[in-house]
Enzyme design. Structure first.
Site, PDB file in Angstrom:
ATOM      1  N   GLU A 170      -6.737   3.254  -4.360  1.00  0.00           N
ATOM      2  CA  GLU A 170      -5.966   4.279  -3.655  1.00  0.00           C
ATOM      3  C   GLU A 170      -5.216   3.623  -2.496  1.00  0.00           C
ATOM      4  O   GLU A 170      -5.824   3.053  -1.598  1.00  0.00           O
ATOM      5  CB  GLU A 170      -6.907   5.367  -3.126  1.00  0.00           C
ATOM      6  CG  GLU A 170      -6.162   6.485  -2.450  1.00  0.00           C
ATOM      7  CD  GLU A 170      -7.068   7.651  -2.061  1.00  0.00           C
ATOM      8  OE1 GLU A 170      -8.110   7.412  -1.446  1.00  0.00           O
ATOM      9  OE2 GLU A 170      -6.693   8.801  -2.366  1.00  0.00           O
ATOM     10  N   CYS A 227      -4.612  13.000  -1.257  1.00  0.00           N
ATOM     11  CA  CYS A 227      -5.727  12.598  -2.122  1.00  0.00           C
ATOM     12  C   CYS A 227      -5.329  12.714  -3.588  1.00  0.00           C
ATOM     13  O   CYS A 227      -5.822  11.979  -4.426  1.00  0.00           O
ATOM     14  CB  CYS A 227      -6.941  13.451  -1.820  1.00  0.00           C
ATOM     15  SG  CYS A 227      -6.547  15.202  -1.760  1.00  0.00           S
ATOM     16  N   GLU A 272     -14.789  15.969  -0.908  1.00  0.00           N
ATOM     17  CA  GLU A 272     -13.456  15.937  -1.533  1.00  0.00           C
ATOM     18  C   GLU A 272     -12.870  14.588  -1.151  1.00  0.00           C
ATOM     19  O   GLU A 272     -12.558  14.351   0.019  1.00  0.00           O
ATOM     20  CB  GLU A 272     -12.618  17.110  -1.014  1.00  0.00           C
ATOM     21  CG  GLU A 272     -11.515  17.490  -1.972  1.00  0.00           C
ATOM     22  CD  GLU A 272     -10.228  16.770  -1.649  1.00  0.00           C
ATOM     23  OE1 GLU A 272      -9.988  15.708  -2.263  1.00  0.00           O
ATOM     24  OE2 GLU A 272      -9.490  17.240  -0.795  1.00  0.00           O
TER      25      GLU A 272
HETATM   26  P1  NAP Z   1     -12.511   8.287   6.606  1.00  0.00           P
HETATM   27  O1  NAP Z   1     -13.100   7.210   7.444  1.00  0.00           O
HETATM   28  O2  NAP Z   1     -13.257   8.689   5.398  1.00  0.00           O
HETATM   29  O3  NAP Z   1     -12.297   9.526   7.602  1.00  0.00           O
HETATM   30  C1  NAP Z   1     -12.427  10.888   7.285  1.00  0.00           C
HETATM   31  C2  NAP Z   1     -13.270  11.574   8.370  1.00  0.00           C
HETATM   32  O4  NAP Z   1     -14.609  11.083   8.335  1.00  0.00           O
HETATM   33  C3  NAP Z   1     -12.774  11.310   9.798  1.00  0.00           C
HETATM   34  O5  NAP Z   1     -12.966  12.459  10.566  1.00  0.00           O
HETATM   35  C4  NAP Z   1     -13.684  10.173  10.227  1.00  0.00           C
HETATM   36  O6  NAP Z   1     -13.791   9.968  11.604  1.00  0.00           O
HETATM   37  C5  NAP Z   1     -14.991  10.612   9.627  1.00  0.00           C
HETATM   38  N1  NAP Z   1     -16.008   9.573   9.509  1.00  0.00           N
HETATM   39  C6  NAP Z   1     -15.828   8.225   9.438  1.00  0.00           C
HETATM   40  N2  NAP Z   1     -17.022   7.592   9.363  1.00  0.00           N
HETATM   41  C7  NAP Z   1     -17.970   8.549   9.395  1.00  0.00           C
HETATM   42  C8  NAP Z   1     -19.407   8.532   9.347  1.00  0.00           C
HETATM   43  N3  NAP Z   1     -20.104   7.398   9.271  1.00  0.00           N
HETATM   44  N4  NAP Z   1     -20.061   9.705   9.384  1.00  0.00           N
HETATM   45  C9  NAP Z   1     -19.386  10.876   9.451  1.00  0.00           C
HETATM   46  N5  NAP Z   1     -18.047  10.958   9.514  1.00  0.00           N
HETATM   47  C10 NAP Z   1     -17.347   9.807   9.474  1.00  0.00           C
HETATM   48  O7  NAP Z   1     -11.033   7.935   6.199  1.00  0.00           O
HETATM   49  P2  NAP Z   1      -9.948   7.076   7.017  1.00  0.00           P
HETATM   50  O8  NAP Z   1     -10.581   5.840   7.596  1.00  0.00           O
HETATM   51  O9  NAP Z   1      -9.245   7.995   7.955  1.00  0.00           O
HETATM   52  O10 NAP Z   1      -8.961   6.668   5.851  1.00  0.00           O
HETATM   53  C11 NAP Z   1      -9.319   5.632   4.965  1.00  0.00           C
HETATM   54  C12 NAP Z   1      -8.921   5.938   3.546  1.00  0.00           C
HETATM   55  O11 NAP Z   1      -9.591   7.118   3.116  1.00  0.00           O
HETATM   56  C13 NAP Z   1      -7.456   6.257   3.330  1.00  0.00           C
HETATM   57  O12 NAP Z   1      -6.667   5.117   3.244  1.00  0.00           O
HETATM   58  C14 NAP Z   1      -7.524   7.030   2.053  1.00  0.00           C
HETATM   59  O13 NAP Z   1      -7.582   6.160   0.963  1.00  0.00           O
HETATM   60  C15 NAP Z   1      -8.808   7.812   2.175  1.00  0.00           C
HETATM   61  N6  NAP Z   1      -8.585   9.193   2.666  1.00  0.00           N
HETATM   62  C16 NAP Z   1      -8.675  10.206   1.782  1.00  0.00           C
HETATM   63  C17 NAP Z   1      -8.419  11.500   2.210  1.00  0.00           C
HETATM   64  C18 NAP Z   1      -8.491  12.670   1.280  1.00  0.00           C
HETATM   65  O14 NAP Z   1      -7.843  13.687   1.536  1.00  0.00           O
HETATM   66  N7  NAP Z   1      -9.284  12.615   0.232  1.00  0.00           N
HETATM   67  C19 NAP Z   1      -8.072  11.752   3.534  1.00  0.00           C
HETATM   68  C20 NAP Z   1      -8.026  10.683   4.427  1.00  0.00           C
HETATM   69  C21 NAP Z   1      -8.294   9.416   3.971  1.00  0.00           C
HETATM   70  P3  NAP Z   1     -12.657   9.125  12.389  1.00  0.00           P
HETATM   71  O15 NAP Z   1     -11.868  10.162  13.056  1.00  0.00           O
HETATM   72  O16 NAP Z   1     -13.349   8.234  13.368  1.00  0.00           O
HETATM   73  O17 NAP Z   1     -11.902   8.339  11.396  1.00  0.00           O
END
Ligand code: NAP
Ligand code: MG
Length: 492
Positions: A395, A298, A264
């Site tokens: 986004e 999102c 998602e």
């Molecule tokens: P993200 O990196 O995709 O983080 C989401 C989750 O994935 C976190 O728990 C993160 O850990 C984990 N993760 C990161 N790298 C991973 C890997 N290689 N393998 C497995 N899991 C991994 O998102 P973000 O950096 O927090 O945010 C960046 C952008 O993503 C936002 O600006 C937004 O555009 C988008 N976003 C979308 C949603 C949504 O609801 N669709 C939610 C959040 C963000 P960590 O705790 O270390 O980050």
């Protein structure tokens, strides 16, 4: 004469759980490492949380594997599983005030939002799926010949669940609800920004009677703990919510073992206002559509398409409402908008605001930081936005609205669909036929007509195109946690 009493500011919550939850035990990380979780309203450290990595994930998978392969959870009467899930919801409800405050402290969202929005929705989701536990069944199928053929719906196994920071408690319920109902066991990694409420919910799950090893929580970082979940051969399925970039990494890493995946991801959702709409309602819909949760949704309606005939007057209303929005302390009951979740998100959003100005859009209101402590940003509206500008394509995940003008239906549909995303959309019109036509032609997983952000545990949610695959919520939300087995018995 009655004296009006001011709403009471909620107390700062106690922090109880900061360790890993593995096999029913609270344990430190094997490395002994911890990381700080920060209050985004003050930039102060709230607590040090155990930092899990591959070794801890391995222990968690071992516990989840054992609970699945040998433990009672997948084997108990399905109705009993449902009963334990209902009890978990009741325990969460009993602590709603404390949990709302903890969510606000860690994430920055207004306490009132968590209390009246996030947590009631999480309760509804857990109860909805608790009701499914004893209603998951197969079919009998009249195949050719003298055979008795039936299907069984069986749990997929150990589910690895990686969640983001924008709706921590809701995300837990979206992930645990269908997994638990199906009889799966779980290894979850909450986002590093917001680990505290997930840990609290694990404690409540244990109290509700979820057997040890069924739910394991390993806080830590994505590239270490998250990647270890994705790569671990003991995990059968990965459910991920977050960014498309991370989803691509996960897909590559999961390929070796052909793990089942559901994603998602993000969006750049069009919110479309026709001239014949109820403009008061549409203005509220445009406002909530972009600003809910500090813009960190999102499905944010971040591209506001306004029909040219009403463009001027409608934009005035939207700008006026943005100016009045109360930004401030999440613990103040009057606050409508708290800080962004962390410095990285704050910097990213401010970068997009600069890019909008640089590319020639008009910043009609907002555009600046609020105060000098905490990650607060003014509600921001850009007009004169062109489709090719970054603020119209990417986004932003913050309180930044891009307004676009349209005049013709076919042109509108083409432009609204000209994106790699396809999560959600909104349409505002009094013309019923037009509403359904637009709903049909938009390439998005959810279309709201004369409303926005209306979620329900029973209604499936998920993306077309690069907004993800698989659906969460509703009956469809169970599918990723189930395998279908066909049994054919000769009656000869
Ligand atoms: P993200 O990196 O995709 O983080 C989401 C989750 O994935 C976190 O728990 C993160 O850990 C984990 N993760 C990161 N790298 C991973 C890997 N290689 N393998 C497995 N899991 C991994 O998102 P973000 O950096 O927090 O945010 C960046 C952008 O993503 C936002 O600006 C937004 O555009 C988008 N976003 C979308 C949603 C949504 O609801 N669709 C939610 C959040 C963000 P960590 O705790 O270390 O980050
Ligand atoms: Mg935090």
């Amino acid at each position: 004469m009655a004296t009006a009493t001011a709403p009471v500011k909620p107390a700062r919550p106690q922090i109880h759980q900061t360790q890993l939850f593995i096999g029913g035990q609270w344990v430190p990380a094997m490395s002994g490492k911890t990381f700080d979780t920060i209050n985004p309203a003050t930039e102060e450290v709230i607590a040090q949380v155990a930092e899990g990595d591959a070794a801890d994930v391995d222990a968690a998978v071992h516990a989840a594997r054992q609970a699945f392969d040998e433990g009672p959870w997948p084997r108990m009467d399905a109705r009993e599983r449902g009963r334990i899930m209902f009890r978990l919801a009741d325990l969460i409800e009993a602590e709603i005030g404390e949990l709302a405050a903890l969510e606000a402290l860690d994430n920055g969202k207004p306490v009132s939002d968590a209390r009246t929005g996030d947590i009631p929705f999480a309760l509804d989701t857990l109860r909805y799926y608790a009701g499914w536990a004893d209603k998951i069944h197969g079919q009998t199928i009249p195949i050719n010949g003298n055979y008795f053929c039936y299907t069984r719906r069986e749990p997929v196994g150990v589910a690895g669940q990686v969640i983001p920071w924008n709706f921590p408690i809701s995300m837990v319920s979206w992930k645990w609800g269908p997994a638990l109902a199906a009889g799966c066991t779980i290894v979850m990694k909450p986002a590093e920004q917001t680990p505290l409420t997930c840990l609290r919910l694990a404690r409540l799950a244990q109290k509700a009677g979820v057997p040890d090893g069924v739910i394991n929580v390993v806080p830590g970082f994505g590239p270490t703990a998250g990647a270890a979940i994705v790569k671990h051969p003991g995990i059968d399925k990965v459910a991920f919510t977050g960014s498309g970039e991370t989803a691509q990494i996960i897909m590559r890493q999961a390929a070796d073992q052909l793990k089942r995946l559901t994603f998602e991801l993000g969006g750049k959702s069009p919110n479309i206002v026709f001239a014949d709409a109820d403009l008061d309602a549409a203005a509220v819909g445009a406002h909530v559509g972009i600003y809910l949760n500090q813009g960190q949704c999102c499905c944010a309606g971040s591209r506001l398409f306004v029909e040219d005939k009403i463009h001027g007057q409608f934009v005035e209303r939207v700008v006026e409402m943005s100016r009045k929005r109360k930004v401030g302390d999440p613990f103040d009951p009057a606050t409508e908008q708290g800080p962004q979740v962390d410095k990285a998100q704050f910097d990213k959003i401010m970068g997009y605001i600069e890019s909008g100005k640089r590319e020639g859009a008009t910043c009609a209101t907002g555009g600046k930081r609020v105060g000098d402590r905490g990650f607060f940003i003014e509600p921001t509206v850009f007009t004169n936005v062109k489709d090719e500008m970054a603020i119209a394509r990417e986004e932003i995940f913050g309180p930044v609205l891009s307004v676009l003008k349209f005049s013709d239906m076919d042109e509108l549909i083409r432009r609204a669909n000209a994106t790699n995303f396809g999560l959600a959309a909104g349409v505002w019109t009094r013309d019923v036929a037009r509403a359904h036509e637009v709903a049909k032609r938009l390439r998005a997983g959810t279309v709201w007509v004369n409303c926005y952000d209306v979620f329900d545990a029973a209604a499936p949610f998920g993306g077309f195109k690069q907004s993800g695959f698989g659906r969460e919520l509703g009956e469809r939300g169970l599918d990723p946690y189930l395998e279908t087995k066909t049994v054919t018995v000769s009656l000869k």
